[in-house]
Design an enzyme around this catalytic site. Structure first.
Site, mmCIF file in Angstrom:
data_model
loop_
_atom_site.group_PDB
_atom_site.id
_atom_site.type_symbol
_atom_site.label_atom_id
_atom_site.label_comp_id
_atom_site.label_asym_id
_atom_site.label_seq_id
_atom_site.Cartn_x
_atom_site.Cartn_y
_atom_site.Cartn_z
ATOM 1 N N CYS A 1 -12.788 16.556 21.388
ATOM 2 C CA CYS A 1 -11.840 15.479 21.670
ATOM 3 C C CYS A 1 -10.452 15.951 21.281
ATOM 4 C CB CYS A 1 -12.228 14.221 20.894
ATOM 5 S SG CYS A 1 -11.083 12.834 21.101
ATOM 6 N N ILE A 2 -9.462 15.605 22.079
ATOM 7 C CA ILE A 2 -8.081 15.984 21.805
ATOM 8 C C ILE A 2 -7.191 14.771 22.048
ATOM 9 C CG2 ILE A 2 -7.773 16.863 24.157
ATOM 10 C CD1 ILE A 2 -5.796 18.905 22.977
ATOM 11 N N LEU A 3 -6.209 14.604 21.169
ATOM 12 C CA LEU A 3 -5.306 13.467 21.269
ATOM 13 C C LEU A 3 -3.935 13.858 20.739
ATOM 14 C CD1 LEU A 3 -4.698 10.348 21.602
ATOM 15 C CD2 LEU A 3 -5.331 10.164 19.182
ATOM 16 N N GLU B 1 -15.350 19.959 26.073
ATOM 17 C CA GLU B 1 -16.462 19.063 26.389
ATOM 18 C C GLU B 1 -16.042 18.057 27.449
ATOM 19 O OE1 GLU B 1 -19.443 15.942 24.036
ATOM 20 O OE2 GLU B 1 -18.110 17.299 22.925
ATOM 21 N N HIS C 1 0.828 -1.206 0.000
ATOM 22 C CA HIS C 1 0.000 0.000 0.000
ATOM 23 C C HIS C 1 0.862 1.256 0.000
ATOM 24 C CE1 HIS C 1 -3.182 2.830 1.072
ATOM 25 N NE2 HIS C 1 -2.406 3.251 2.058
#
Length: 414
Positions: A296-298, A330, A206
């Site tokens: 959301c945090i990452l 949030e 790939h």
């Protein structure tokens, strides 16, 4: 010219032969012949043994010709059910079906059937003392009891996945939580399009044909090798879903995997070897009713403790300031996210107070408008730091050191 068909009319000899064999004679109506067969209702009988076909479970019907409409068969079925569950089915319900000479209303039979279904779904289980397992002897067959106990034991056990490690480019990371990825020991992800592969050979094939070298969307920030891309979840649904599934491996409270259309994703990348590699991201609702500026945090574990998380938090508040409102993340926050936010809020407060003079007052609303941080988050941080006090009927802020400078004990009226 229309051609006429020659229709054969039976002769007198043929009619006599048909009568001798028991067949119905033919009648002539104009040029067509029609058989006078007996009605189907006269030829059929109820297949239930001992039933003469009178009565029916269907309203306004006095005869029946099938087993589904036989009231006698229905009565025998409920008698068998009464033997299995005598405490739920009364004798009066069975006696209502005994009179086969009059039609049985369908609604009442449905009520009795619902009672039987409720009996099967929620039987009156007993308990052995404090044991949570119900007493099933005499309620269900032994084989069903065994299958129920096996299913109950399997439901109590924690589901374990075979997925232990995730390989993203040159980094191999340990999976912390479960996600909807294939259950393999090592999962390989493309570092550009985030597609998953179960073997090293497929990911190499790939990588040779993957046309992507950066996340989809538009680049809205660049500083050296660091870039931030804005990705719309509605336009690039597949990429955002893969990003959420990857985040679930490291976030316990992550719940949104596939419904990504209402969100905007801000993806931070680092340029290396001719491509922009994923570092972290945060998502944000397009229209938030609660004024949430972050959903959301990452930051990937291989890039943690490098300041990228604080940069993403600060970038989210810069977007909030451009909109002219205040925002808040949030809830619930993860453990690492809560530590990062508390550190950022503390630095915002102390940095603002370090530029104040002793005779100046501190306004929470002014600080909230200037920084984009919600006033409730500022007040909770000040209370946690112990610098917000209630003194002589008013709230005051007391601090000894701000940014390394010693002022003594100073009070600023809020």
């Amino acid at each position: 010219m229309v051609k006429r068909r020659n229709i054969k009319v039976p002769s007198e000899k043929g009619v006599a032969e048909a009568k001798r064999r028991g067949r119905p004679p033919l009648k002539r109506r104009g040029r067509k012949c029609q058989t006078t067969a007996p009605s189907l209702m006269e030829r059929k009988t109820c297949p239930t043994p001992g039933c003469d076909g009178s009565g029916s479970v269907i309203p306004r019907c006095h005869k029946h010709f099938s087993a589904s409409g036989c009231p006698l068969r229905r009565k025998r079925k409920y008698v068998r059910a009464h033997r299995m569950f005598p405490q739920k089915l009364s004798i009066s319900d069975i006696n209502d079906h005994a009179d086969v000479s009059k039609p049985r209303p369908l609604a009442t039979s449905h009520v009795v059937r619902l009672e039987l279904i409720q009996q099967l779904i929620t039987p009156p289980f007993g308990h052995h003392g404090d044991c949570e397992e119900p007493v099933l002897q005499g309620v269900a067959p032994p084989m069903d009891v065994r299958l129920f106990k096996e299913a109950l034991k399997k439901a109590k056990t924690t589901k374990e996945s075979k997925l232990k490690h995730v390989v993203l480019g040159e980094h191999q990371m340990e999976a912390w939580f479960l996600s909807a990825f294939p259950s393999v020991p090592v999962l390989h992800l493309c570092e550009y399009c985030l597609r998953c592969f179960c073997s090293l050979a497929t990911i190499k094939l790939h990588a040779k044909s993957c046309p992507w070298r950066h996340p989809p969307g538009k680049e809205i920030y660049r500083d050296g090798a660091i870039s931030i891309f804005e990705v719309d979840g509605e336009q690039h649904q597949s990429y955002c879903q893969n990003l959420c599934l990857l985040a679930k491996l490291f976030l316990d409270h992550k719940t949104v995997y596939y419904d990504v259309q209402p969100f905007l994703f801000y993806v931070m990348t680092q340029y290396h070897n001719g491509g922009c590699r994923l570092v972290g991201y945060f998502s944000k609702e397009k229209c938030s009713a609660m004024n949430y500026n972050l959903s959301c945090i990452l930051v990937l574990p291989c890039y943690m403790r490098m300041g990228y998380g604080r940069m993403l938090i600060e970038f989210s508040y810069l977007l909030t300031q451009l909109e002219g409102v205040t925002g808040s993340p949030e809830r619930p926050l993860s453990d690492l996210g809560l530590v990062s936010y508390r550190s950022y809020w503390r630095d915002v407060i102390l940095d603002y107070m370090s530029h104040l003079k002793k005779e100046d007052s501190l306004c929470i609303k002014g600080l909230s408008k200037k920084s984009g941080v919600n006033a409730d988050d500022l007040v909770s941080t000040m209370q946690r730091l112990g610098i917000l006090k209630y003194w002589k009927g008013q709230h005051v802020v007391v601090h000894d050191k701000v940014c390394g400078l010693h002022y003594g004990t100073v009070a600023y009226i809020v």
